[in-house]
Motif scaffolding. Structure first.
Motif, PDB file in Angstrom:
ATOM      1  N   SER A  38      -7.944  -0.078   0.289  1.00  0.00           N
ATOM      2  CA  SER A  38      -8.070  -0.112  -1.174  1.00  0.00           C
ATOM      3  C   SER A  38      -7.980  -1.544  -1.688  1.00  0.00           C
ATOM      4  O   SER A  38      -7.112  -2.301  -1.264  1.00  0.00           O
ATOM      5  N   ASP A  49      -7.302   6.043   0.008  1.00  0.00           N
ATOM      6  CA  ASP A  49      -7.739   4.696   0.421  1.00  0.00           C
ATOM      7  C   ASP A  49      -6.542   3.786   0.680  1.00  0.00           C
ATOM      8  O   ASP A  49      -6.557   2.974   1.611  1.00  0.00           O
ATOM      9  N   LEU A  50      -5.519   3.923  -0.157  1.00  0.00           N
ATOM     10  CA  LEU A  50      -4.321   3.089   0.038  1.00  0.00           C
ATOM     11  C   LEU A  50      -3.693   3.397   1.386  1.00  0.00           C
ATOM     12  O   LEU A  50      -3.370   2.499   2.165  1.00  0.00           O
ATOM     13  N   LYS A  84       0.811  -1.226   0.000  1.00  0.00           N
ATOM     14  CA  LYS A  84       0.000   0.000   0.000  1.00  0.00           C
ATOM     15  C   LYS A  84       0.849   1.283   0.000  1.00  0.00           C
ATOM     16  O   LYS A  84       0.516   2.248  -0.686  1.00  0.00           O
ATOM     17  N   VAL A 140      -7.887   7.313  -4.528  1.00  0.00           N
ATOM     18  CA  VAL A 140      -7.192   6.016  -4.482  1.00  0.00           C
ATOM     19  C   VAL A 140      -6.012   6.111  -3.511  1.00  0.00           C
ATOM     20  O   VAL A 140      -5.811   5.235  -2.659  1.00  0.00           O
TER      21      VAL A 140
END
Ligand SMILES: C[S@@+](CC[C@H](N)C(=O)[O-])C[C@H]1O[C@@H](n2cnc3c(N)ncnc32)[C@H](O)[C@@H]1O
Length: 276
Positions: free
Chosen positions: A260, A254-255, A222, A251
């Motif tokens: 994600s 979220d990572l 991540k 994105v």
């Protein structure tokens, strides 16, 4: 750890902040792939290497893998970035191989052959050869320092790059495809075909072999992916619309939050060539 060679000022070279960390994360994720390339090298050599050079060594992904695989080998790490070589030095120290790792602060486009030993067993260059201005000259110099039967291993990226799911987990259908298209238009991934230059330089090369590297947005990948998505928002600012750029930021968020479902797959190609 031997100190790096004295450095003329014109060699000074700075990478973007965080680049060393990015290379370290990539090294960790590519560990298996590196092992596979080392297997190919070991088979081609027929005996453990006792000397190796790592051209464009960066933070030492290849250097440390070489030092671990070949426990009697002296490994020479060449790069033009003092910051990355410093990081390499600390990593070699931490890994307990500093006594066999020798740093050389050099520009591969100049004559670096004098800083490495003669009759080298193994030359290694990973994701670096496409950076130099005159790769053909670097290949000729590499051939000159290798012993007859010595082996060169070159790793590069292929044009393969794919993301899943299609909306990258943020509800924008088709975003995966638009991202890969925009990245390709901006020159990422960088690719190169060394088959003809290797032959022209006098190497005997096996056909290149290709593998895929899959990185997941789970704890293993991540932070690496978040770093890439951060960089790509800047890189693609003129190529994607505001909604897609906002989605890339989502994105990244979220990572970083560990939430994600993203998976990224990229290609690697390896040439194994020998000095006749
Ligand atoms: C993408 S990094 C790869 C680093 C490392 N081989 C790895 O696999 O992690 C490319 C490296 O090549 C180095 N490099 C680029 N051009 C160079 C040149 N002309 N001479 C020496 N090193 C160079 C950069 O400083 C950087 O460390």
């Amino acid at each position: 750890m031997t100190p790096p060679d004295a450095m003329p000022h014109r060699h000074h070279h700075e990478h973007a902040a965080g680049f060393g960390e990015h290379l370290d994360r990539e090294a960790e994720l590519a560990r298996e792939l590196t092992g596979w390339a080392l297997d190919l090298a070991t088979t081609a050599l027929g005996a453990p290497a006792r000397s190796a050079i790592d051209l464009g060594a960066g933070t030492g992904a290849g250097t440390l893998a070489l030092a671990h695989r070949f426990s009697d080998a002296q490994v020479h790490s060449l790069d033009l970035s003092p910051e990355l070589l410093e990081r390499l030095a600390s990593a070699a120290e931490a890994a307990g191989v500093a006594g066999r790792v020798h740093r050389h602060l050099v520009d591969l486009d100049e004559d670096w052959t004098g800083v490495v030993p003669e009759h080298v067993d193994l030359a290694w260059t990973s994701l670096s050869l496409h950076h130099v201005a005159d790769p053909e000259r670097v290949l000729e110099r590499t051939l000159a320092v290798l012993r007859p039967g010595g082996v060169l291993v070159i790793t590069e990226m292929t044009s393969t790059l794919a993301f899943a799911p299609d909306d990258l987990g943020v509800g924008r259908p088709g975003l995966a495809r638009r991202l890969t298209r925009a990245l390709a238009a901006s020159g990422y991934p960088p690719t190169a075909d060394w088959t003809a230059p290797l032959a022209a330089a006098g190497f005997r090369a096996a056909p290149p072999e290709v593998r895929e590297l899959t990185v997941r947005g789970d704890p293993s990948g991540k932070d690496y992916l978040a770093g890439q998505f951060a960089a790509w928002q800047e890189r693609l600012a003129d190529q994607l619309d505001a909604a897609d750029l906002g989605a890339l930021a989502a994105v990244e968020h979220d990572l970083r939050a560990g939430a994600s479902p993203l998976t990224a797959t990229s290609g690697r190609v390896v040439w194994v060539a020998a000095r006749p």
